[in-house]
Design an enzyme around this catalytic site. Structure first.
Site, PDB file in Angstrom:
ATOM      1  N   HIS A 196      -1.153  -1.345  -4.270  1.00  0.00           N
ATOM      2  CA  HIS A 196      -2.437  -1.059  -3.625  1.00  0.00           C
ATOM      3  C   HIS A 196      -2.524   0.450  -3.404  1.00  0.00           C
ATOM      4  O   HIS A 196      -1.678   1.039  -2.729  1.00  0.00           O
ATOM      5  CB  HIS A 196      -2.514  -1.818  -2.303  1.00  0.00           C
ATOM      6  CG  HIS A 196      -3.818  -1.667  -1.579  1.00  0.00           C
ATOM      7  ND1 HIS A 196      -4.912  -2.453  -1.843  1.00  0.00           N
ATOM      8  CD2 HIS A 196      -4.194  -0.821  -0.576  1.00  0.00           C
ATOM      9  CE1 HIS A 196      -5.911  -2.104  -1.035  1.00  0.00           C
ATOM     10  NE2 HIS A 196      -5.505  -1.112  -0.259  1.00  0.00           N
ATOM     11  N   MET A 255     -12.204   4.021  -0.890  1.00  0.00           N
ATOM     12  CA  MET A 255     -12.873   4.324   0.384  1.00  0.00           C
ATOM     13  C   MET A 255     -13.620   5.638   0.197  1.00  0.00           C
ATOM     14  O   MET A 255     -13.244   6.686   0.737  1.00  0.00           O
ATOM     15  CB  MET A 255     -11.832   4.383   1.510  1.00  0.00           C
ATOM     16  CG  MET A 255     -11.334   2.988   1.902  1.00  0.00           C
ATOM     17  SD  MET A 255      -9.816   3.031   2.866  1.00  0.00           S
ATOM     18  CE  MET A 255      -8.613   3.113   1.533  1.00  0.00           C
ATOM     19  N   ASP A 279      -6.409  -6.497   4.335  1.00  0.00           N
ATOM     20  CA  ASP A 279      -5.805  -5.167   4.304  1.00  0.00           C
ATOM     21  C   ASP A 279      -5.892  -4.527   5.685  1.00  0.00           C
ATOM     22  O   ASP A 279      -6.986  -4.318   6.215  1.00  0.00           O
ATOM     23  CB  ASP A 279      -6.566  -4.322   3.265  1.00  0.00           C
ATOM     24  CG  ASP A 279      -6.052  -2.902   3.149  1.00  0.00           C
ATOM     25  OD1 ASP A 279      -4.967  -2.600   3.677  1.00  0.00           O
ATOM     26  OD2 ASP A 279      -6.741  -2.085   2.504  1.00  0.00           O
ATOM     27  N   ASP A 299      -4.741   3.529  -2.025  1.00  0.00           N
ATOM     28  CA  ASP A 299      -5.854   3.849  -1.133  1.00  0.00           C
ATOM     29  C   ASP A 299      -6.446   5.206  -1.472  1.00  0.00           C
ATOM     30  O   ASP A 299      -5.796   6.241  -1.314  1.00  0.00           O
ATOM     31  CB  ASP A 299      -5.362   3.848   0.324  1.00  0.00           C
ATOM     32  CG  ASP A 299      -5.109   2.441   0.834  1.00  0.00           C
ATOM     33  OD1 ASP A 299      -6.033   1.607   0.714  1.00  0.00           O
ATOM     34  OD2 ASP A 299      -4.003   2.168   1.331  1.00  0.00           O
ATOM     35  N   MET A 305     -11.449  -6.183   5.184  1.00  0.00           N
ATOM     36  CA  MET A 305     -10.616  -5.236   5.938  1.00  0.00           C
ATOM     37  C   MET A 305     -10.275  -5.808   7.309  1.00  0.00           C
ATOM     38  O   MET A 305     -11.138  -6.350   7.994  1.00  0.00           O
ATOM     39  CB  MET A 305     -11.346  -3.899   6.137  1.00  0.00           C
ATOM     40  CG  MET A 305     -11.528  -3.049   4.889  1.00  0.00           C
ATOM     41  SD  MET A 305      -9.986  -2.537   4.125  1.00  0.00           S
ATOM     42  CE  MET A 305      -9.240  -1.551   5.428  1.00  0.00           C
ATOM     43  N   HIS A 343      -8.291   0.884  -4.025  1.00  0.00           N
ATOM     44  CA  HIS A 343      -9.198   0.625  -2.912  1.00  0.00           C
ATOM     45  C   HIS A 343      -9.994   1.898  -2.664  1.00  0.00           C
ATOM     46  O   HIS A 343      -9.475   2.860  -2.100  1.00  0.00           O
ATOM     47  CB  HIS A 343      -8.365   0.206  -1.696  1.00  0.00           C
ATOM     48  CG  HIS A 343      -9.164  -0.039  -0.468  1.00  0.00           C
ATOM     49  ND1 HIS A 343      -8.575  -0.169   0.774  1.00  0.00           N
ATOM     50  CD2 HIS A 343     -10.497  -0.197  -0.263  1.00  0.00           C
ATOM     51  CE1 HIS A 343      -9.519  -0.382   1.680  1.00  0.00           C
ATOM     52  NE2 HIS A 343     -10.689  -0.392   1.076  1.00  0.00           N
ATOM     53  N   SER A 400       0.843  -1.201   0.000  1.00  0.00           N
ATOM     54  CA  SER A 400       0.000   0.000   0.000  1.00  0.00           C
ATOM     55  C   SER A 400       0.873   1.245   0.000  1.00  0.00           C
ATOM     56  O   SER A 400       1.648   1.471   0.930  1.00  0.00           O
ATOM     57  CB  SER A 400      -0.885   0.004   1.240  1.00  0.00           C
ATOM     58  OG  SER A 400      -1.430   1.294   1.419  1.00  0.00           O
ATOM     59  N   PHE A 411      -6.814   4.868   7.902  1.00  0.00           N
ATOM     60  CA  PHE A 411      -5.439   5.186   8.257  1.00  0.00           C
ATOM     61  C   PHE A 411      -4.543   3.958   8.151  1.00  0.00           C
ATOM     62  O   PHE A 411      -4.987   2.839   8.447  1.00  0.00           O
ATOM     63  CB  PHE A 411      -5.372   5.747   9.685  1.00  0.00           C
ATOM     64  CG  PHE A 411      -6.217   6.973   9.865  1.00  0.00           C
ATOM     65  CD1 PHE A 411      -5.711   8.234   9.564  1.00  0.00           C
ATOM     66  CD2 PHE A 411      -7.540   6.877  10.283  1.00  0.00           C
ATOM     67  CE1 PHE A 411      -6.509   9.373   9.692  1.00  0.00           C
ATOM     68  CE2 PHE A 411      -8.347   8.002  10.417  1.00  0.00           C
ATOM     69  CZ  PHE A 411      -7.829   9.259  10.122  1.00  0.00           C
TER      70      PHE A 411
HETATM   71  C1  DX5 Z   1      -6.362   1.572   5.543  1.00  0.00           C
HETATM   72  C2  DX5 Z   1      -5.881   1.220   4.160  1.00  0.00           C
HETATM   73  C3  DX5 Z   1      -4.771   0.240   4.139  1.00  0.00           C
HETATM   74  C4  DX5 Z   1      -3.510   0.712   4.811  1.00  0.00           C
HETATM   75  C5  DX5 Z   1      -2.679  -0.467   5.198  1.00  0.00           C
HETATM   76  O1  DX5 Z   1      -7.531   2.327   5.435  1.00  0.00           O
HETATM   77  O2  DX5 Z   1      -6.945   0.657   3.402  1.00  0.00           O
HETATM   78  O3  DX5 Z   1      -4.496  -0.150   2.799  1.00  0.00           O
HETATM   79  O4  DX5 Z   1      -2.752   1.547   3.988  1.00  0.00           O
HETATM   80  O5  DX5 Z   1      -1.566  -0.002   5.898  1.00  0.00           O
HETATM   81  P1  DX5 Z   1      -0.832  -0.896   6.981  1.00  0.00           P
HETATM   82  O6  DX5 Z   1      -0.324  -2.113   6.274  1.00  0.00           O
HETATM   83  O7  DX5 Z   1       0.238  -0.006   7.456  1.00  0.00           O
HETATM   84  O8  DX5 Z   1      -1.850  -1.256   8.019  1.00  0.00           O
HETATM   85 ZN    ZN Z   2      -6.431  -0.293   1.444  1.00  0.00          ZN
END
Ligand code: DX5
Ligand code: ZN
Length: 235
Positions: A35, A77, A191, A37, A157, A75, A9, A163
């Site tokens: 990935h 969101m 994720d 976000d 998730m 992804h 990510s 975050f």
């Molecule tokens: C959170 C994101 C994730 C995040 C994962 O909302 O969807 O993709 O970046 O980061 P880590 O691996 O640091 O938890």
């Molecule tokens: Zn993500």
């Protein structure tokens, strides 16, 4: 079982030098997917990047022959996922993963998840459906078993979206196991909080697409982390 796919990510990267960060991870560390976000400040309490920045990353990838197969796993969101499908196609997205909760709550009544998947497929992208930790996966069974076009991937998730750097929620593993038992060939992505300390649990439950932000971008040797994650899923 489907093949392991490691998808770092970029949320955990230094956005001030995005191109070299992506290069470092895809090219040097041998990741399978990137990935990306996308957060809109409505579906989640944070804002990241939109299609214009994805376009720039895609441009950088296209200019580097070695990256020509780089898969962009976006992804989404966002509260209104139906609004951005064509923008993200144009930006170079390969897999458009929207949240079930957003589609279900959408103010646009014609955009059912099935219709959204149809639109994503019509533009030549793969479609993913994501669920937050509190959403049971059985809400996805009608979609996965139904007559309409089906998602290519389900994202379970393992943290509340919004975050990076949060703690992995093991309570989500039964959802992964339930999906894997029912759909042996489905790409199942996890994720949030994935890394060397949590990958065993995710692999054991049956996840095959592994997102890792902090664990890969923050590692002294990202290639080693990518390799270990892949090997653990393969076993
Ligand atoms: C959170 C994101 C994730 C995040 C994962 O909302 O969807 O993709 O970046 O980061 P880590 O691996 O640091 O938890
Ligand atoms: Zn993500």
């Amino acid at each position: 079982a489907p093949k392991p796919i490691i998808a770092p990510s970029i949320l955990a990267s230094d956005f001030g030098k995005l191109f070299s960060e992506c290069s470092r991870i895809i090219h040097d560390a041998g990741a399978d997917w990137l990935h990306i976000d996308i957060m809109d400040g409505h579906f989640v309490p944070n804002i990241t990047i939109g299609a214009p920045v994805v376009t720039c990353i895609r441009g950088a990838v296209e200019r580097n022959a070695d990256w020509s197969k780089g898969v962009f796993d976006c992804h989404m969101m966002v509260a209104e996922p139906q609004k951005w499908v064509s923008d993200f196609k144009e930006a170079g997205c390969d897999l458009y993963c929207f949240h079930q909760e957003a589609a279900a709550a959408s103010k646009d009544p014609v955009t059912s998840p099935t219709e959204l998947i149809r639109q994503i497929h019509a533009l030549g992208m793969k479609a993913g459906v994501a669920v937050k930790p509190g959403t049971p996966v059985d809400v996805l069974y009608p979609l996965l078993d139904g007559e309409g076009e089906k998602p290519d991937m389900v994202l379970v998730m393992t943290v509340e979206p919004g975050f990076g750097g949060q703690k992995f929620q093991a309570r989500c593993m039964p959802k992964v196991a339930a999906l894997r038992a029912r759909y042996p060939e489905l790409d199942i992505e996890v994720d949030g909080g994935l890394g060397l300390g949590t990958i065993e649990q995710a692999a054991e439950a049956g996840a095959n697409v592994i997102v890792a932000g902090t664990a890969v971008f923050g590692a002294a040797d990202p290639a080693e982390v990518v390799r270990t994650l892949r090997e653990t899923v393969q076993r």
